[in-house]
Design a protein around this motif. Structure first.
Motif: not given
Length: 460
Positions: A9-17, A71-74, A92-96, A108-115
């Motif tokens: 997900g490198a081309s996304g907002f967080i990935g670029r920074w 990676v989120h909804s592609m 996709l997550a299972d593949n990874f 693995i570091i995953y950036v997701g959401g707050i529960l």
């Protein structure tokens, strides 16, 4: 020697920074669906990857130490995608996860959401992110999960929606969901926390929820942004607008894809305040909200290299179906039972034959579809077939069908990838495609039954 980080997900907002701020500290492998045509920054290695393919993902992770998964909804990668976004994300997550384990990554570091902290039914978007987290942590590679709400920064999609609303609407009638509270996080504070977590064993197998220094409603965030943008806006709340109508309204007035707007709006109905668990693992002085907004307004997002356009073969189809598996049958058993059930369900119409290597579905003497079992890529929790022939397929050198156990075997995923039908597109779309979905729904009901013949499916 520098650690090697791979970013999905490198081309996304967080990935670029991450690339911009970490490139002098680490060797970075940036993954993309597209092939780079002109990379000005030679310190960054871009790799083309198909995350739907385990083999492609395994090759992309070779030689790496740590993976950051963003990676989120592609976006759809085929002309017809018969898949829910949450099922696609899960696959996709299972593949990874499989690829990370095979390459013996340290983390693995995953950036997701707050529960959510309320009693409202969790949104599909947030539930999907939690399922992705569970899937990434399901194997031997340690996972550090970072949960955040709205992330404010230059180039961020959430903040762009806010600024576009302020620009385009002198008067904003805000639905009740905009009164839900959130704790926006500055992207640069997130980067500091990522830096702390990288290869720090104290963060292994931990879930860390983070938010900035101020709790605010979404409506007040709009007001604050308008003030800092020096826009005089009338913003007030009304007890109207369903979530569905809100999605259309936000999409229309921000010129943003409905696919992007929908998960944001659904998530904002929740009280999104981070818990305090594991926050002692880092010490960050969070930026003030006004400073974050001003910085996001003034700075530009890091630029990406040029990419070649993806050349899809015409009329490609992908279908990912999740089947509830209450009896915990293995993927291997479900795959074995599928042709047995087909022959019973469509007696005297479809006649499957399996010779140990090839599974062929016949209509009378007509070979409808020929599948080759790939034994060296199959196991108890995954059974893989290549699509190699039959009158229903145009492509015979690429395309596969798989049955896969997932999320502690609570579900079986049945997925078709890179399939190209032989039928004319409109006929296929309104016949074979619809029949496939009908068959999958009926098969799920069969798998959920408690009276399936033990000799056929029961685990040994």
């Amino acid at each position: 020697m520098k650690k090697k980080i791979v970013i999905a997900g490198a081309s996304g907002f967080i990935g670029r920074w991450i690339i911009k701020k970490f490139k002098n500290e680490y060797d970075i492998i940036a993954l993309s669906r597209k092939e780079v045509s002109n990379n000005q920054d030679k310190n960054i290695k871009w790799k083309k990857v198909d995350l739907y393919s385990i083999t492609s993902t395994e090759k992309a992770l070779e030689g790496c130490d740590v993976a950051i998964y963003l990676v989120h909804s592609m976006q759809p990668s085929s002309r017809l995608n018969q898949s829910k976004f949450e099922d696609t994300d899960l696959l996709l997550a299972d593949n990874f996860s499989r690829a990370a384990e095979k390459n013996k990554l340290k983390q693995i570091i995953y950036v997701g959401g707050i529960l959510p902290k309320d009693k409202i039914k969790i949104s599909k978007h947030l539930l999907s992110r939690y399922e992705v987290e569970k899937t990434l942590s399901s194997r031997s590679t340690p996972l550090t999960s970072i949960g955040a709400g709205i992330i404010i920064g230059p180039g961020g999609s959430s903040f762009k929606i806010i600024t576009n609303l302020v620009k385009n609407l002198p008067v904003m009638m805000c639905p009740l969901w905009t009164k839900s509270i959130n704790q926006p996080l500055d992207v640069f504070d997130l980067l500091n926390i990522l830096r702390i977590c990288l290869s720090d064993q104290k963060t292994y197998n931990k879930r860390i929820e983070i938010g900035g220094g101020e709790i605010i409603t979404y409506m007040n965030l709009l007001k604050r942004t308008a003030l800092l943008m020096k826009k005089r806006r009338i913003i007030f709340s009304i007890p109207l607008f369903s979530l569905g109508l809100s999605k259309l309204w936000v999409s229309l007035f921000t010129n943003t894809s409905l696919n992007l707007v929908s998960p944001l709006v659904e998530s904002l109905k929740h009280k999104m305040i981070p818990n305090k668990e594991n926050q002692n693992l880092f010490n960050v002085n969070f930026r003030k909200l006004d400073d974050s907004i001003m910085k996001a307004l003034k700075l530009e997002a890091p630029k990406l290299p040029s990419f070649n356009k993806i050349k899809f073969e015409e009329n490609t189809v992908r279908s990912v179906q999740r089947i509830y598996n209450p009896n915990k049958y293995s993927a291997e058993k479900v795959a074995d039972y599928f042709p047995v059930w087909i022959s019973k369900k469509f007696v005297n119409i479809i006649n499957p034959k399996f010779d140990g290597n090839n599974l062929i579905f016949y209509l009378g003497k007509i070979n409808l579809l020929k599948l080759e079992l790939i034994r060296n890529r199959s196991s108890r929790d995954r059974k893989l077939f290549y699509i190699t022939g039959g009158v229903l397929t145009k492509r015979k050198n690429l395309g596969w069908l798989e049955f896969r156990s997932i999320l502690n075997n609570n579900y079986i995923m049945i997925a078709i990838h890179e399939f190209i039908p032989k039928l004319p597109w409109m006929i296929y779309k309104n016949s074979q495609a619809k029949i496939h979905l009908y068959v999958m729904k009926k098969f799920e009901k069969e798998i959920m039954k408690k009276n399936i013949i033990k000799s056929e499916l029961n685990e040994t």
